[in-house]
Design a protein around this motif. Sequence first.
Motif, PDB file in Angstrom:
ATOM      1  N   PHE A  81       0.247  68.314  54.038  1.00 52.13           N
ATOM      2  CA  PHE A  81       0.682  69.708  54.112  1.00 52.13           C
ATOM      3  C   PHE A  81      -0.524  70.637  54.297  1.00 52.13           C
ATOM      4  O   PHE A  81      -0.512  71.534  55.123  1.00 52.13           O
ATOM      5  CB  PHE A  81       1.457  70.049  52.838  1.00 52.13           C
ATOM      6  N   VAL A  98      -3.738  81.420  54.955  1.00 55.09           N
ATOM      7  CA  VAL A  98      -3.231  80.428  54.009  1.00 55.09           C
ATOM      8  C   VAL A  98      -4.412  79.596  53.522  1.00 55.09           C
ATOM      9  O   VAL A  98      -5.051  78.900  54.303  1.00 55.09           O
ATOM     10  CB  VAL A  98      -2.168  79.521  54.658  1.00 55.09           C
ATOM     11  N   MET A 155       7.767  76.687  52.311  1.00 53.35           N
ATOM     12  CA  MET A 155       6.420  77.259  52.276  1.00 53.35           C
ATOM     13  C   MET A 155       5.834  77.370  53.697  1.00 53.35           C
ATOM     14  O   MET A 155       5.158  78.345  54.016  1.00 53.35           O
ATOM     15  CB  MET A 155       5.513  76.422  51.377  1.00 53.35           C
ATOM     16  N   LYS A 156       6.113  76.355  54.496  1.00 50.51           N
ATOM     17  CA  LYS A 156       5.633  76.407  55.887  1.00 50.51           C
ATOM     18  C   LYS A 156       6.235  77.605  56.602  1.00 50.51           C
ATOM     19  O   LYS A 156       5.565  78.308  57.361  1.00 50.51           O
ATOM     20  CB  LYS A 156       6.044  75.129  56.639  1.00 50.51           C
ATOM     21  N   GLU A 157       7.514  77.806  56.373  1.00 49.32           N
ATOM     22  CA  GLU A 157       8.224  78.923  56.987  1.00 49.32           C
ATOM     23  C   GLU A 157       7.553  80.244  56.605  1.00 49.32           C
ATOM     24  O   GLU A 157       7.317  81.102  57.452  1.00 49.32           O
ATOM     25  CB  GLU A 157       9.675  78.893  56.483  1.00 49.32           C
ATOM     26  N   LEU A 208       8.143  72.185  50.637  1.00 41.84           N
ATOM     27  CA  LEU A 208       7.055  72.403  51.595  1.00 41.84           C
ATOM     28  C   LEU A 208       7.575  73.093  52.846  1.00 41.84           C
ATOM     29  O   LEU A 208       6.909  73.936  53.443  1.00 41.84           O
ATOM     30  CB  LEU A 208       6.393  71.072  51.955  1.00 41.84           C
ATOM     31  N   CYS A 209       8.810  72.737  53.226  1.00 35.57           N
ATOM     32  CA  CYS A 209       9.427  73.319  54.404  1.00 35.57           C
ATOM     33  C   CYS A 209       9.555  74.841  54.255  1.00 35.57           C
ATOM     34  O   CYS A 209       9.220  75.597  55.173  1.00 35.57           O
ATOM     35  CB  CYS A 209      10.791  72.670  54.585  1.00 35.57           C
ATOM     36  N   ALA A 233       4.487  80.689  55.631  1.00 36.30           N
ATOM     37  CA  ALA A 233       3.162  80.766  56.263  1.00 36.30           C
ATOM     38  C   ALA A 233       3.306  81.248  57.699  1.00 36.30           C
ATOM     39  O   ALA A 233       2.544  82.086  58.173  1.00 36.30           O
ATOM     40  CB  ALA A 233       2.482  79.404  56.216  1.00 36.30           C
ATOM     41  N   LYS A 234       4.334  80.721  58.359  1.00 28.82           N
ATOM     42  CA  LYS A 234       4.560  81.074  59.750  1.00 28.82           C
ATOM     43  C   LYS A 234       4.865  82.569  59.895  1.00 28.82           C
ATOM     44  O   LYS A 234       4.492  83.211  60.863  1.00 28.82           O
ATOM     45  CB  LYS A 234       5.731  80.244  60.301  1.00 28.82           C
ATOM     46  N   GLU A 249      -1.851  70.571  57.714  1.00 34.97           N
ATOM     47  CA  GLU A 249      -0.973  71.179  58.705  1.00 34.97           C
ATOM     48  C   GLU A 249      -0.924  72.703  58.597  1.00 34.97           C
ATOM     49  O   GLU A 249      -0.905  73.398  59.603  1.00 34.97           O
ATOM     50  CB  GLU A 249       0.440  70.600  58.517  1.00 34.97           C
ATOM     51  N   VAL A 250      -0.908  73.202  57.350  1.00 35.77           N
ATOM     52  CA  VAL A 250      -0.611  74.618  57.146  1.00 35.77           C
ATOM     53  C   VAL A 250      -1.842  75.480  56.865  1.00 35.77           C
ATOM     54  O   VAL A 250      -1.887  76.657  57.219  1.00 35.77           O
ATOM     55  CB  VAL A 250       0.422  74.781  56.006  1.00 35.77           C
TER      56      VAL A 250
END
Lengths: 244, 223
Positions: free
Chosen positions: A202, A32, A183-185, A180-181, A187-188, A205-206
């Motif tokens: 963000f 990322v 997008m984080k998912e 963002l939530c 990335a995970k 964190e990511v």
Amino acid sequence: MSYMIKVKNLEKSFGRLKVLKNVDLNVRESEVVVIIGASGSGKSTLLRCINFLEHPQVGTVEINGQLVDKNNEQEINKMRTQVGMVFQHFNLFPHKTVLENVMEGPTQVKGINKFEAKKLAQYYLEKVNLIDKKNAYPSMLSGGQKQRVAIARALAMEPSVMLFDEPTSALDPELVGEVLCVMKELAKEGMTMVIVTHEMGFAREVADRVIFMDDGLIVEEGIPEHIFDNPQNARSQEFLSAII
Amino acid sequence: MDFIDVVIKYTPFFLPAAWMTLKITLLGIAFGLLIGLGTALMRISNNILLANVSRLYIFVIRGTPLLLQLFFFFYVLRQSLGLEAFSAAYLALAIHNGAYIAEIFRGAIQSIDRGQMEAARSIGMTYSRAMRRIILPQAFKRSIPPLGNQFIIALKDSSLASAITISEVLLQAQRLAAANYKMLEMLTIAAMFYLFYTSIFTWLVSWIERRLDVDSDKQRGLV
């Protein structure tokens, strides 16, 4: 080592204005990368050059090991099916329902039949938590919902890379979180992502890597801690102290 | 015999002419739409030759009177192409309206946000598919009010076909009045037919507009 995105020697001018000056960018699979920088620094242009929404005058782009000929429309179209893009202003198709928006790519570009495409679209709408809005038209949605549909639309092509061009800049502050939530998912789950954003929290964190651009050049890059806590370049120091 | 009786008595004599007016108008509009769409797409294409051909066509047609164009079709092309007067009339109307419709379409296409094309291309659509699936449906909806306007203009302009021997409503009015000396009544009947048609066109256009209206403020109860 093979890269998912390999950008070499990119140069782009609009008229006499040089927006990108010899930019190189390599992105590994599942990496990322967040690009930050002042407006006009060329970060959006760089992103848009990756899928040839802007045609660079000089330089090459490789996606998943495949060199893309910028003069070959067919090759570009094929490459774009592997590269999802999310825009600042969502750009949903207003004459189509949420479900139709997400089905459009699979049916029209990949030739998947309606039944399968519908299942696919529903899967991705569930993923962005909007399955209950599938029959709504975009105009009935909030900004955050629109952007999540746009993400689902891009994901429905099952791309290997996702590009995000300031995905939360047009949103009301209270709607930024939901996008963002999602997008984080992603990335995970290991999606390869290149994100242009002003959301520094963000990014910290990511991001696996943060790139700071200034005046058409990548002037500094590194892990978030390095860029945010200990920037070396004078311009990045100035930019970061102004916004944090 | 008073005014109303004359009007009632003579109205049936206008029916074939009214049918003729409708026929040349509808044919003129139908072909005009095709020509207009083609011309608009040429005009915005990257092909300089196509864009210039379309520019020239619009320049010539908008810059000369419809009556001249009708005469050109009737006196010049009719012989060389072996056209009937009827075909000359609706073809001239089609080519005339095509130029205006092209500009209506072009304006509507260019009014669609660039992001729409970018989003369509970004999922891998070709230019022509993106045009067909994403841009044109939206542009078409936006062009309906000005198209409705253009259709009404085309209807009234069809009266100029009387100058090339087409027995449409206005020529019929003149012919009957020449025989019965009741110009006021005959013109009234002709006007009634035109108003009847324009009401139908207006109603039809607003019906289509409502049908296509899936995302307006009105639909959401905001107006």
